[in-house]
Design a protein around this motif. Structure first.
Motif, PDB file in Angstrom:
ATOM      1  N   GLU A   1       0.863  -1.167   0.000  1.00 30.34           N
ATOM      2  CA  GLU A   1       0.000   0.000   0.000  1.00 30.34           C
ATOM      3  C   GLU A   1       0.905   1.225   0.000  1.00 30.34           C
ATOM      4  O   GLU A   1       1.886   1.283   0.735  1.00 30.34           O
ATOM      5  N   TYR A   2       0.604   2.195  -0.838  1.00 38.10           N
ATOM      6  CA  TYR A   2       1.423   3.381  -0.971  1.00 38.10           C
ATOM      7  C   TYR A   2       0.711   4.574  -0.351  1.00 38.10           C
ATOM      8  O   TYR A   2      -0.497   4.717  -0.463  1.00 38.10           O
ATOM      9  N   PHE A   3       1.512   5.428   0.307  1.00 37.67           N
ATOM     10  CA  PHE A   3       0.964   6.614   0.956  1.00 37.67           C
ATOM     11  C   PHE A   3       1.656   7.850   0.395  1.00 37.67           C
ATOM     12  O   PHE A   3       2.809   7.797  -0.019  1.00 37.67           O
ATOM     13  N   SER A   4       0.943   8.954   0.421  1.00 38.31           N
ATOM     14  CA  SER A   4       1.483  10.206  -0.098  1.00 38.31           C
ATOM     15  C   SER A   4       1.134  11.336   0.866  1.00 38.31           C
ATOM     16  O   SER A   4       0.534  11.117   1.916  1.00 38.31           O
ATOM     17  N   VAL A   5       1.476  12.537   0.463  1.00 37.61           N
ATOM     18  CA  VAL A   5       1.128  13.699   1.274  1.00 37.61           C
ATOM     19  C   VAL A   5      -0.388  13.866   1.357  1.00 37.61           C
ATOM     20  O   VAL A   5      -0.899  14.440   2.318  1.00 37.61           O
ATOM     21  N   ASN A   6      -1.106  13.345   0.398  1.00 34.71           N
ATOM     22  CA  ASN A   6      -2.574  13.405   0.442  1.00 34.71           C
ATOM     23  C   ASN A   6      -3.142  12.541   1.571  1.00 34.71           C
ATOM     24  O   ASN A   6      -4.267  12.762   2.013  1.00 34.71           O
ATOM     25  N   ASP A   7      -2.365  11.564   2.032  1.00 39.16           N
ATOM     26  CA  ASP A   7      -2.796  10.698   3.129  1.00 39.16           C
ATOM     27  C   ASP A   7      -2.353  11.220   4.489  1.00 39.16           C
ATOM     28  O   ASP A   7      -2.643  10.607   5.511  1.00 39.16           O
TER      29      ASP A   7
ATOM     30  N   ASP B   1      12.424  15.634   5.943  1.00 36.65           N
ATOM     31  CA  ASP B   1      12.946  16.996   6.074  1.00 36.65           C
ATOM     32  C   ASP B   1      11.863  17.971   6.542  1.00 36.65           C
ATOM     33  O   ASP B   1      12.116  19.163   6.687  1.00 36.65           O
ATOM     34  N   ARG B   2      10.665  17.463   6.751  1.00 30.53           N
ATOM     35  CA  ARG B   2       9.562  18.304   7.244  1.00 30.53           C
ATOM     36  C   ARG B   2       8.968  17.766   8.539  1.00 30.53           C
ATOM     37  O   ARG B   2       7.794  17.952   8.808  1.00 30.53           O
ATOM     38  N   GLY B   3       9.788  17.063   9.315  1.00 30.13           N
ATOM     39  CA  GLY B   3       9.338  16.632  10.634  1.00 30.13           C
ATOM     40  C   GLY B   3       9.316  15.126  10.819  1.00 30.13           C
ATOM     41  O   GLY B   3       9.685  14.348   9.945  1.00 30.13           O
ATOM     42  N   LEU B   4       8.859  14.743  11.997  1.00 27.44           N
ATOM     43  CA  LEU B   4       8.752  13.341  12.402  1.00 27.44           C
ATOM     44  C   LEU B   4       7.319  12.883  12.164  1.00 27.44           C
ATOM     45  O   LEU B   4       6.373  13.514  12.624  1.00 27.44           O
ATOM     46  N   ASN B   5       7.158  11.787  11.420  1.00 23.99           N
ATOM     47  CA  ASN B   5       5.843  11.255  11.106  1.00 23.99           C
ATOM     48  C   ASN B   5       5.628   9.965  11.874  1.00 23.99           C
ATOM     49  O   ASN B   5       6.478   9.077  11.854  1.00 23.99           O
ATOM     50  N   MET B   6       4.475   9.844  12.534  1.00 25.60           N
ATOM     51  CA  MET B   6       4.101   8.616  13.222  1.00 25.60           C
ATOM     52  C   MET B   6       2.923   8.012  12.467  1.00 25.60           C
ATOM     53  O   MET B   6       1.938   8.695  12.182  1.00 25.60           O
ATOM     54  N   PHE B   7       3.030   6.718  12.147  1.00 18.83           N
ATOM     55  CA  PHE B   7       1.942   6.023  11.457  1.00 18.83           C
ATOM     56  C   PHE B   7       1.500   4.860  12.324  1.00 18.83           C
ATOM     57  O   PHE B   7       2.292   3.995  12.681  1.00 18.83           O
ATOM     58  N   ASP B   8       0.209   4.836  12.668  1.00 12.46           N
ATOM     59  CA  ASP B   8      -0.328   3.790  13.537  1.00 12.46           C
ATOM     60  C   ASP B   8      -1.011   2.660  12.763  1.00 12.46           C
ATOM     61  O   ASP B   8      -1.623   1.783  13.351  1.00 12.46           O
ATOM     62  N   GLY B   9      -0.893   2.675  11.458  1.00 17.06           N
ATOM     63  CA  GLY B   9      -1.542   1.684  10.617  1.00 17.06           C
ATOM     64  C   GLY B   9      -2.790   2.231   9.952  1.00 17.06           C
ATOM     65  O   GLY B   9      -3.319   1.624   9.021  1.00 17.06           O
ATOM     66  N   TYR B  10      -3.265   3.383  10.432  1.00 17.76           N
ATOM     67  CA  TYR B  10      -4.468   3.997   9.880  1.00 17.76           C
ATOM     68  C   TYR B  10      -4.242   5.442   9.465  1.00 17.76           C
ATOM     69  O   TYR B  10      -4.661   5.864   8.400  1.00 17.76           O
ATOM     70  N   THR B  11      -3.599   6.209  10.352  1.00 16.17           N
ATOM     71  CA  THR B  11      -3.412   7.633  10.088  1.00 16.17           C
ATOM     72  C   THR B  11      -1.990   8.064  10.425  1.00 16.17           C
ATOM     73  O   THR B  11      -1.285   7.405  11.182  1.00 16.17           O
ATOM     74  N   PHE B  12      -1.611   9.210   9.859  1.00 18.44           N
ATOM     75  CA  PHE B  12      -0.319   9.819  10.143  1.00 18.44           C
ATOM     76  C   PHE B  12      -0.499  10.937  11.147  1.00 18.44           C
ATOM     77  O   PHE B  12      -1.512  11.634  11.153  1.00 18.44           O
ATOM     78  N   ARG B  13       0.506  11.126  11.976  1.00 18.83           N
ATOM     79  CA  ARG B  13       0.584  12.282  12.856  1.00 18.83           C
ATOM     80  C   ARG B  13       1.977  12.868  12.673  1.00 18.83           C
ATOM     81  O   ARG B  13       2.971  12.140  12.715  1.00 18.83           O
TER      82      ARG B  13
END
Length: 140
Positions: free
Chosen positions: A32-38, A61-73
């Motif tokens: 499954e692919y994710f983008s900035v739209n996700d 380069d724009r911060g720390l991303n956390m992915f819980d399997g459903y959403t990004f923070r």
């Protein structure tokens, strides 16, 4: 039937069964692919860390991303208020999980400090490196 033919037929049969068994064990992996739209902060990922808590952490380069399997923070230095979790900089080079399960965040082009980010309570501690005095901010 002579003995050689029997061995040859047995070998062919066993080979056929073995090959069919190998083919039956092939599994199809899904991607499954994710983008900035996700919700991803940037397309380019500098480092990926799968934490012991099952979260995927992405350094960009724009911060720390956390992915819980459903959403990004996304965590950045410019949060809404002081009670929101934040990090010291955006350009993250590397993520390392320490023995306590905290995430050490190392930044690009900066060896004077790094962060220790607690993924359980989302708190951050900046560690400043002083060449003449050693480390400031490292928990004792």
């Amino acid at each position: 039937m002579n003995w050689n033919k029997f061995l040859l037929l047995t070998f062919i049969f066993c080979s056929f069964v073995f090959i069919r068994t190998l083919n039956a064990q092939v599994t199809k992996l899904e991607s499954e692919y994710f983008s900035v739209n996700d919700g991803l902060s940037q397309r380019q990922i500098n480092d990926v860390l799968l934490s012991r808590y099952g979260l995927v952490w992405l350094a960009t380069d724009r911060g720390l991303n956390m992915f819980d399997g459903y959403t990004f923070r996304v965590f950045t230095p410019s949060q809404v208020d002081e009670t929101s979790p934040s990090i010291s900089s955006t350009q993250i080079e590397q993520l390392i999980e320490n023995e306590e399960g905290n995430i050490c965040i190392f930044y690009k082009n900066n060896i004077s400090f790094f962060d220790i980010f607690n993924p359980l309570n989302l708190s951050n501690e900046k560690v400043v490196l002083h060449p003449e005095r050693g480390l400031k901010g490292v928990p004792k």
